[in-house]
Enzyme design. Structure first.
Site, PDB file in Angstrom:
ATOM      1  N   LYS A 169      -5.424   8.893  -1.705  1.00 28.02           N
ATOM      2  CA  LYS A 169      -6.753   8.302  -1.954  1.00 28.02           C
ATOM      3  C   LYS A 169      -6.818   6.877  -1.397  1.00 28.02           C
ATOM      4  O   LYS A 169      -5.777   6.271  -1.087  1.00 28.02           O
ATOM      5  CB  LYS A 169      -7.048   8.306  -3.455  1.00 28.02           C
TER       6      LYS A 169
ATOM      7  N   ARG B  44     -10.057   8.200 -20.496  1.00 29.48           N
ATOM      8  CA  ARG B  44     -10.890   7.999 -19.315  1.00 29.48           C
ATOM      9  C   ARG B  44     -11.435   9.377 -18.958  1.00 29.48           C
ATOM     10  O   ARG B  44     -12.475   9.751 -19.435  1.00 29.48           O
ATOM     11  CB  ARG B  44     -10.010   7.385 -18.206  1.00 29.48           C
TER      12      ARG B  44
ATOM     13  N   TYR C  85      -9.995 -26.647   0.604  1.00 35.32           N
ATOM     14  CA  TYR C  85     -11.190 -26.697  -0.243  1.00 35.32           C
ATOM     15  C   TYR C  85     -10.851 -27.193  -1.643  1.00 35.32           C
ATOM     16  O   TYR C  85      -9.853 -26.779  -2.229  1.00 35.32           O
ATOM     17  CB  TYR C  85     -11.831 -25.305  -0.351  1.00 35.32           C
TER      18      TYR C  85
ATOM     19  N   MET D 239     -11.101 -18.438   3.829  1.00 33.13           N
ATOM     20  CA  MET D 239     -11.482 -17.131   4.362  1.00 33.13           C
ATOM     21  C   MET D 239     -10.585 -16.715   5.534  1.00 33.13           C
ATOM     22  O   MET D 239     -10.193 -15.558   5.646  1.00 33.13           O
ATOM     23  CB  MET D 239     -12.948 -17.145   4.796  1.00 33.13           C
TER      24      MET D 239
HETATM   25  C1  LIG Z   1      -3.883   7.541  -8.247  1.00 32.46           C
HETATM   26  C2  LIG Z   1      -3.357   8.619  -9.060  1.00 32.46           C
HETATM   27  C3  LIG Z   1      -1.998   8.930  -9.042  1.00 32.46           C
HETATM   28  C4  LIG Z   1      -0.982   8.113  -8.293  1.00 32.46           C
HETATM   29  O1  LIG Z   1      -0.675   6.967  -9.042  1.00 32.46           O
HETATM   30  P1  LIG Z   1       0.515   5.994  -8.591  1.00 32.46           P
HETATM   31  O2  LIG Z   1       0.665   5.073  -9.724  1.00 32.46           O
HETATM   32  O3  LIG Z   1       0.026   5.309  -7.351  1.00 32.46           O
HETATM   33  O4  LIG Z   1       1.680   6.854  -8.331  1.00 32.46           O
HETATM   34  C5  LIG Z   1      -1.570  10.022  -9.772  1.00 32.46           C
HETATM   35  N1  LIG Z   1      -2.437  10.760 -10.491  1.00 32.46           N
HETATM   36  C6  LIG Z   1      -3.757  10.480 -10.536  1.00 32.46           C
HETATM   37  C7  LIG Z   1      -4.658  11.324 -11.349  1.00 32.46           C
HETATM   38  C8  LIG Z   1      -4.258   9.397  -9.840  1.00 32.46           C
HETATM   39  O5  LIG Z   1      -5.570   9.142  -9.897  1.00 32.46           O
END
Ligand SMILES: *Cc1c(COP(=O)(O)O)cnc(C)c1O
Length: 363
Positions: free
Chosen positions: A34, A134, A259, A307
């Site tokens: 992802k 969640r 800055y 930046m």
């Molecule tokens: C992102 C995610 C993972 C991977 O998590 P890491 O901590 O990066 O290994 C595993 N399971 C789900 C459901 C996730 O959303």
């Protein structure tokens, strides 16, 4: 040629995958790609991680991008689909999906299989909420969810089960053990395959490895355990982020930098100006003292990150010249450390690089 370069080591990613296999030898691997493979390049990582049993993404768009890139491996939508109209895409692209709510189950019941271009069964992974609060169906609703899924004719009756940890990076917290035992009680007697462990679960909770592990961060060589680095556990950071020194100038005792004129020299010194800033995704919150690696030596950031630039205190007996490479993180300078200096986690740093950064791949 861009000023800022993120070089990704294919060898490191392959090594990290093998390392995960050795830590969880009995488990199949859902390689989590992802968020553009945590900033490492979706399609490139998919081609490197070809030994994975399945790819995991969060969003339908990410799965479709994999299919558009000719990836034909199985793909799991770990956040599931969001509405009824997504289901046709899910079917068209032959995706597997997490089911975490009764709204989704209702959508599946409403979906007309005649809209589908495939007659293949839809593989679903039922997510159970064991305390993250969640996504996931409540344990008390598990049986109802399962029965309704099994009653849908195009849903594969071999349903897998999943839960997600909220504190697996904290070895002193017994919450993870409670999540594991609640999950195991609930799925006792079911035939489906099980998945609990993210990267922290893989490292710290071997009893959670089950049929499938779901590594994200570890593939990229970083550690989810706040006080450790990936290399301390035998992983290799895949990304090296570097740029160059573009100016060197004297700074007199009492003069300030950047800055807000936040940092003041306590003695006469030399300042290095480096071409990277929050416009490239380098964290603006990096505090004075955050290390930058130039010619193998660490120099502290002084003054605010701007930046397009950061400034480092080179001191008076340095060998740095204009044009030298400055490494912001990589093998010798763990991104986990930069995350601590910036009050964030390494996840955020590796995946927030902006389009100004040139990503390349090396063997
Ligand atoms: C992102 C995610 C993972 C991977 O998590 P890491 O901590 O990066 O290994 C595993 N399971 C789900 C459901 C996730 O959303």
């Amino acid at each position: 040629m861009s000023a800022v370069n993120a070089v990704i080591s294919r060898r490191a990613v392959v090594h990290n995958f093998q390392k995960i296999k050795s830590l969880a030898p009995k488990s199949k691997v859902i390689s989590v790609l992802k968020a553009n493979a945590y900033g490492h390049g979706l399609l490139e990582m998919a081609s490197i991680l070809i030994e994975s049993d399945i790819f995991g993404v969060a969003r339908l768009e990410e799965a479709i991008a994999l299919r558009a890139g000719d990836v034909d491996k199985q793909i799991l939508l770990m956040e599931g689909f969001f509405n009824l109209t997504d289901i046709a895409s899910l079917r068209r692209h032959n995706l597997q999906t997490v089911i975490h709510s009764f709204d989704q189950i209702k959508n599946l019941e409403q979906f007309s299989q005649s809209n589908s271009l495939t007659s293949l069964p839809l593989k679903v992974w039922l997510k159970i909420d064991t305390g993250m609060n969640r996504l996931g169906v409540a344990p008390s609703q598990f049986n109802e969810a399962l029965a309704r899924l099994k009653a849908i004719d195009y849903v594969d009756n071999d349903i897998n089960f999943m839960t997600h940890f909220s504190c697996a990076d904290d070895l002193t917290n017994d919450f993870t053990a409670k999540q594991i035992s609640q999950f195991n009680q609930l799925i006792d007697g079911q035939s489906g395959e099980l998945t609990l462990a993210n990267s922290a679960g893989i490292l710290a909770w071997p009893e959670s490895h089950a049929d499938w592990v779901r590594p994200g961060l570890l593939l990229y060589g970083c550690s989810p355990m706040g006080d450790r680095t990936g290399s301390q556990d035998g992983f290799i950071p895949a990304m090296t982020l570097s740029t160059s020194v573009i100016a060197i100038k004297p700074l007199l005792n009492g003069e300030s930098v950047g800055y807000g004129a936040h940092w003041k020299a306590q003695k006469n010194t030399q300042l290095g100006v480096i071409a990277i800033g929050y416009g490239d995704g380098y964290p603006r919150h990096a505090k004075a003292g955050t290390p930058v690696l130039i010619n193998g030596k660490r120099y502290p950031i002084v003054g605010r990150v701007s930046m397009d630039m950061v400034t480092v205190d080179l001191g008076n007996d340095h060998q740095v010249v204009c044009g030298d490479q400055a490494i912001m993180w990589g093998n010798e300078l763990p991104v986990e450390e930069i995350a601590q200096w910036s009050d964030t986690i390494c996840y955020e740093l590796i995946l927030q690089l902006t389009s100004r950064v040139n990503i390349t791949f090396e063997q």
